[in-house]
Design a protein around this motif. Structure first.
Motif, PDB file in Angstrom:
ATOM      1  N   LYS A 205      38.890 -15.331  23.626  1.00 62.47           N
ATOM      2  CA  LYS A 205      38.617 -16.773  23.729  1.00 62.47           C
ATOM      3  C   LYS A 205      39.897 -17.602  23.789  1.00 62.47           C
ATOM      4  CE  LYS A 205      38.043 -17.543  18.735  1.00 62.47           C
ATOM      5  NZ  LYS A 205      37.113 -18.065  17.695  1.00 62.47           N
ATOM      6  N   HIS A 206      40.982 -17.120  23.146  1.00 62.20           N
ATOM      7  CA  HIS A 206      42.241 -17.858  23.209  1.00 62.20           C
ATOM      8  C   HIS A 206      42.798 -17.850  24.635  1.00 62.20           C
ATOM      9  CE1 HIS A 206      42.282 -18.413  18.916  1.00 62.20           C
ATOM     10  NE2 HIS A 206      42.244 -17.101  18.694  1.00 62.20           N
ATOM     11  N   ARG A 208      40.974 -17.410  27.331  1.00 66.25           N
ATOM     12  CA  ARG A 208      40.032 -18.193  28.125  1.00 66.25           C
ATOM     13  C   ARG A 208      40.320 -19.679  27.981  1.00 66.25           C
ATOM     14  NH1 ARG A 208      35.483 -16.336  26.044  1.00 66.25           N
ATOM     15  NH2 ARG A 208      35.255 -17.999  24.500  1.00 66.25           N
ATOM     16  N   ASN A 209      40.522 -20.122  26.777  1.00 64.10           N
ATOM     17  CA  ASN A 209      40.806 -21.535  26.549  1.00 64.10           C
ATOM     18  C   ASN A 209      42.135 -21.940  27.179  1.00 64.10           C
ATOM     19  OD1 ASN A 209      38.430 -21.817  25.094  1.00 64.10           O
ATOM     20  ND2 ASN A 209      39.412 -21.466  23.110  1.00 64.10           N
ATOM     21  N   ASN A 212      41.790 -22.197  30.957  1.00 65.35           N
ATOM     22  CA  ASN A 212      40.977 -23.360  31.304  1.00 65.35           C
ATOM     23  C   ASN A 212      41.751 -24.657  31.135  1.00 65.35           C
ATOM     24  OD1 ASN A 212      38.759 -21.824  31.975  1.00 65.35           O
ATOM     25  ND2 ASN A 212      37.738 -22.069  29.998  1.00 65.35           N
TER      26      ASN A 212
END
Length: 249
Positions: A205-206, A208-209, A212
């Motif tokens: 998620k890190h 991915r963030n 993004n």
């Protein structure tokens, strides 16, 4: 950048303070985008190398394409707005130099991705995705635009009649190619994230963030650049419109 306010357009007076704020914002956003993509591929995706490690060499591709086709290209477009009181010839040289630097970075970025495909075992196919088609088209058009602008407005400089006829197309394609490059970058990071399974699950998620946020900053940078070059209140004084036409405005 001059003093006081810019030219009055109708009843609206655009202040130098707002213009300076927007220019500064574009630089902060642009530099941040470059740092984000460098951190993403440098810290989370293995770092950087040349042909000794083709997978790490690929990581230069998004970094150099962001530097060349987004950041330096955007700054080159802004040159005639920011240095509105500097002699035109000096701004032309700065503008053309920034565009040449953009083309150099983009060329190295293309070499990195072609090497990562051609030197792999077995070799991977090239130019099979929409991202690759759009990206390569943007670079080819960019190089063509630079040559045409250099010949038309800097050296040897064509006649005034030809420059007048060419100027509207030149302005349009400068902004269109920049927009095309932004689209290619966004498609590229999306394609990469899908191929590397970055989107599903919480363990990445890190990353991915981070990717993004990078894409979002690229969009904001592009929006500010296009706003500044599209607002007639930020143009150079209309003493000689043909002489100060930017190469990628």
């Amino acid at each position: 950048m001059g003093k006081g306010t810019f030219d009055e357009i109708g009843s609206t007076r655009v202040t130098l303070k707002w213009f300076s704020f927007m220019v500064l914002s574009s630089q902060i956003v642009g530099v941040t985008a470059v740092i984000l993509v460098a951190v993403f591929f440098g810290q989370y995706r293995g770092g950087f190398a040349w042909t000794s490690d083709i997978h790490k060499e690929f990581n230069y591709h998004p970094l150099f394409m962001t530097l060349g086709m987004i950041f330096f290209y955007g700054d080159a477009i802004l040159a005639y707005r920011v240095f509105r009181d500097v002699k035109k010839l000096r701004v032309k040289i700065l503008h053309g130099s920034l565009l040449a630097l953009s083309l150099i970075f983009a060329s190295i970025g293309l070499k990195a991705v072609f090497d990562s495909h051609n030197l792999d075992t077995p070799p991977k196919p090239n130019l099979y995705s929409l991202h690759s088609w759009v990206g390569l088209t943007a670079v080819i058009l960019f190089g063509t635009q630079w040559v045409c602008g250099f010949v038309s407005f800097l050296f040897p400089k064509l006649s005034e009649e030809i420059r007048k006829a060419y100027m509207p197309s030149h302005k349009y394609w400068g902004k269109a190619i920049f927009s095309l490059a932004v689209g290619a970058v966004l498609m590229g990071i999306t394609e990469y994230s899908i191929f590397k399974d970055i989107y599903p699950g919480d363990n990445l998620k890190h990353q991915r963030n981070l990717i993004n946020v990078f894409g979002f900053f690229v969009l904001v940078f592009a929006a500010i650049i296009l706003y500044l070059v599209s607002n007639p209140g930020y143009q150079r004084p209309p003493d000689n419109e043909i002489e100060h036409v930017p190469l990628a405005d």
